[in-house]
Design a protein around this motif. Structure first.
Motif, PDB file in Angstrom:
ATOM      1  N   GLU A 283      32.051  -3.580  -6.040  1.00  0.00           N
ATOM      2  CA  GLU A 283      32.892  -4.449  -6.866  1.00  0.00           C
ATOM      3  C   GLU A 283      32.035  -5.486  -7.597  1.00  0.00           C
ATOM      4  OE1 GLU A 283      36.861  -7.321  -6.571  1.00  0.00           O
ATOM      5  OE2 GLU A 283      35.923  -6.547  -4.737  1.00  0.00           O
ATOM      6  N   PHE A 284      31.052  -6.056  -6.909  1.00  0.00           N
ATOM      7  CA  PHE A 284      30.157  -7.024  -7.549  1.00  0.00           C
ATOM      8  C   PHE A 284      29.382  -6.364  -8.682  1.00  0.00           C
ATOM      9  CE2 PHE A 284      25.800  -9.111  -7.243  1.00  0.00           C
ATOM     10  CZ  PHE A 284      26.123 -10.141  -8.120  1.00  0.00           C
ATOM     11  N   GLU A 286      30.168  -3.747 -10.413  1.00  0.00           N
ATOM     12  CA  GLU A 286      31.078  -3.431 -11.516  1.00  0.00           C
ATOM     13  C   GLU A 286      31.464  -4.686 -12.294  1.00  0.00           C
ATOM     14  OE1 GLU A 286      31.962  -0.629 -12.675  1.00  0.00           O
ATOM     15  OE2 GLU A 286      31.561   0.856 -11.099  1.00  0.00           O
ATOM     16  N   THR A 287      31.571  -5.820 -11.612  1.00  0.00           N
ATOM     17  CA  THR A 287      31.884  -7.073 -12.298  1.00  0.00           C
ATOM     18  C   THR A 287      30.761  -7.459 -13.259  1.00  0.00           C
ATOM     19  OG1 THR A 287      33.261  -7.876 -10.466  1.00  0.00           O
ATOM     20  CG2 THR A 287      32.346  -9.534 -11.959  1.00  0.00           C
ATOM     21  N   GLU A 290      30.885  -5.099 -16.218  1.00  0.00           N
ATOM     22  CA  GLU A 290      31.947  -5.462 -17.163  1.00  0.00           C
ATOM     23  C   GLU A 290      31.501  -6.623 -18.054  1.00  0.00           C
ATOM     24  OE1 GLU A 290      35.341  -6.354 -14.787  1.00  0.00           O
ATOM     25  OE2 GLU A 290      35.580  -4.282 -14.070  1.00  0.00           O
ATOM     26  N   ALA A 291      30.824  -7.610 -17.456  1.00  0.00           N
ATOM     27  CA  ALA A 291      30.350  -8.744 -18.240  1.00  0.00           C
ATOM     28  C   ALA A 291      29.292  -8.309 -19.247  1.00  0.00           C
ATOM     29  CB  ALA A 291      29.788  -9.824 -17.306  1.00  0.00           C
ATOM     30  N   LYS A 353      29.510 -15.232 -18.084  1.00  0.00           N
ATOM     31  CA  LYS A 353      30.745 -14.518 -17.745  1.00  0.00           C
ATOM     32  C   LYS A 353      30.801 -14.175 -16.264  1.00  0.00           C
ATOM     33  CE  LYS A 353      31.638 -12.356 -22.258  1.00  0.00           C
ATOM     34  NZ  LYS A 353      33.022 -12.835 -22.420  1.00  0.00           N
ATOM     35  N   VAL A 354      29.673 -13.734 -15.704  1.00  0.00           N
ATOM     36  CA  VAL A 354      29.656 -13.410 -14.268  1.00  0.00           C
ATOM     37  C   VAL A 354      29.905 -14.662 -13.453  1.00  0.00           C
ATOM     38  CG1 VAL A 354      28.231 -12.576 -12.370  1.00  0.00           C
ATOM     39  CG2 VAL A 354      28.106 -11.439 -14.585  1.00  0.00           C
ATOM     40  N   SER A 357      33.525 -15.554 -13.219  1.00  0.00           N
ATOM     41  CA  SER A 357      34.461 -14.575 -12.645  1.00  0.00           C
ATOM     42  C   SER A 357      34.106 -14.165 -11.223  1.00  0.00           C
ATOM     43  CB  SER A 357      34.509 -13.339 -13.518  1.00  0.00           C
ATOM     44  OG  SER A 357      33.239 -12.696 -13.597  1.00  0.00           O
ATOM     45  N   TRP A 358      32.940 -14.580 -10.740  1.00  0.00           N
ATOM     46  CA  TRP A 358      32.501 -14.162  -9.404  1.00  0.00           C
ATOM     47  C   TRP A 358      31.846 -15.339  -8.690  1.00  0.00           C
ATOM     48  CZ3 TRP A 358      33.569  -9.445  -7.285  1.00  0.00           C
ATOM     49  CH2 TRP A 358      33.001  -9.187  -6.047  1.00  0.00           C
ATOM     50  N   ARG A 360      34.994 -13.653  -6.316  1.00  0.00           N
ATOM     51  CA  ARG A 360      36.451 -13.582  -6.448  1.00  0.00           C
ATOM     52  C   ARG A 360      37.116 -13.925  -5.131  1.00  0.00           C
ATOM     53  NH1 ARG A 360      36.663  -7.970  -9.999  1.00  0.00           N
ATOM     54  NH2 ARG A 360      36.085  -8.941 -11.983  1.00  0.00           N
TER      55      ARG A 360
END
Length: 360
Positions: A283-284, A286-287, A290-291, A353-354, A357-358, A360
């Protein structure tokens, strides 16, 4: 106030840091104290660490501000480094590896409204075995997650900044074979150390290095004999022979090099062991992907890197790491080292961005 990542990169690159990182560390520390309200510290070896935000889990933006020795063409007459801008790129020692990414991380750290505790860390001594990272870890540096700004651009396709979720480590070791000297005309009176060493080399050649799966790829280790030295005269049976081994390691098992010590008179010693890295938190990863995707027109992928970074030390200590940075394959340590200004801006945006958003 430094307005752009290109300007900050120029400022950091101009300061020499291949023999002593103190001056550029001073620049980084002063900038963080001036531009942010973060808690900024400088340890005894010169690592610069800043913290802001709060939360149960922490994210670190990690780099290093030491560089390898510059080429003569990269030096000004006064000893400072040459920094030039041409065709949308900055040229100079440390632009790619990795003061450009450090500058991007500094700006992202300043501007982000973090989702949890946000840490900025720029280490010394990465180029000589992770001296700074190891010291910081020994002193309690333990973020839950880290984005390490080493190069990840151009791995899946040219110009695309990818996210590396694994890299190899490096174990350097020496096989020392000892025998008994004798005159070559009476060879049976001695024990030939070269023969004992070549028996050990045969074992190395037959070893099957381990491999692991990461990001849909097979990350395979390797073991290679790179140097051999023995003997002191054409008419003397050698009493000593040394063999140098370069081993690229992967997370998990190691090649069974200790087997060479089964031979009489043979000793195996490890000279350097830079750990590999693999991110196990999908998940990390992928985050961060995405950024990175949102910050560029290309389509980044999860990839692997062939060489060791400070992410290995952090991963070994329990931090979930990925690598995302501006440097491209073949740029670091070269006489014409350079970095794309657009990609530096992309990295700054990705890091921010990361951070927002992280965790989470």
């Amino acid at each position: 106030m430094t307005a752009t990542v290109a300007e900050l990169t120029r400022e950091l690159v101009a300061v020499p840091s291949h023999e002593d990182e103190t001056a550029v560390g001073d620049e980084i520390e002063a900038w963080l104290r001036r531009e942010t309200a973060a808690d900024v510290t400088r340890d005894e070896v010169g690592n610069v660490i800043a913290r802001k935000g709060a939360g149960d889990r922490s994210l670190a933006l990690v780099g290093h501000h030491d560089v390898v020795e510059p080429d003569e063409s990269q030096l000004e007459a006064d000893g400072e480094y040459v920094v030039e801008e041409r065709d949308g790129r900055l040229y100079g020692r440390g632009t790619a590896d990795m003061k450009g990414a450090v500058a991007a991380a500094m700006l992202a750290f300043r501007d982000a409204e973090p989702a949890g505790e946000l840490v900025f860390a720029s280490f010394v001594g990465e180029e000589v075995g992770g001296v700074g990272a190891r010291r910081a870890i020994d002193e309690g540096f333990a973020p839950d997650y880290a984005v390490v700004g080493e190069g990840s651009t151009g791995y899946s396709s040219p110009g695309v900044t990818d996210v590396a979720v694994a890299h190899k480590g490096r174990r350097a070791s020496t096989i020392t074979a000892r025998g008994t000297a004798a005159h070559a005309s009476e060879a049976d009176a001695g024990e030939n150390a070269v023969y004992r060493a070549t028996d050990a080399v045969d074992v190395v050649r037959d070893l099957e290095p381990p491999a692991v799966d990461a990001a849909g790829e097979t990350l395979a280790g390797s073991v290679v004999v790179t140097e051999i030295e023995g003997g002191r005269a054409w008419n003397v049976v050698p009493d000593r022979c040394e063999v140098t081994i370069d081993e690229r390691t992967v997370p998990g098992e190691r090649a069974a090099l200790e087997r060479v010590e089964e031979f009489e008179g043979v000793e195996w010693t490890v000279d350097q062991d830079l750990p590999p890295m693999r991110c196990d938190d999908r998940e990390f990863a992928e985050t961060v992907l995405e950024a990175a995707d949102a910050a560029q027109s290309g389509s980044p992928e999860l990839v692997t890197k062939p060489h060791a970074t400070d992410a290995g030390w952090l991963s070994e200590a329990g931090t979930e790491c990925v690598i995302c940075g501006a440097a491209e394959p073949g740029e670091a340590h070269t006489a014409d080292e350079s970095v794309s200004i657009d990609v530096l801006g992309r990295c700054e945006e990705t890091y921010r961005k990361v951070a927002e958003s992280w965790p989470r």
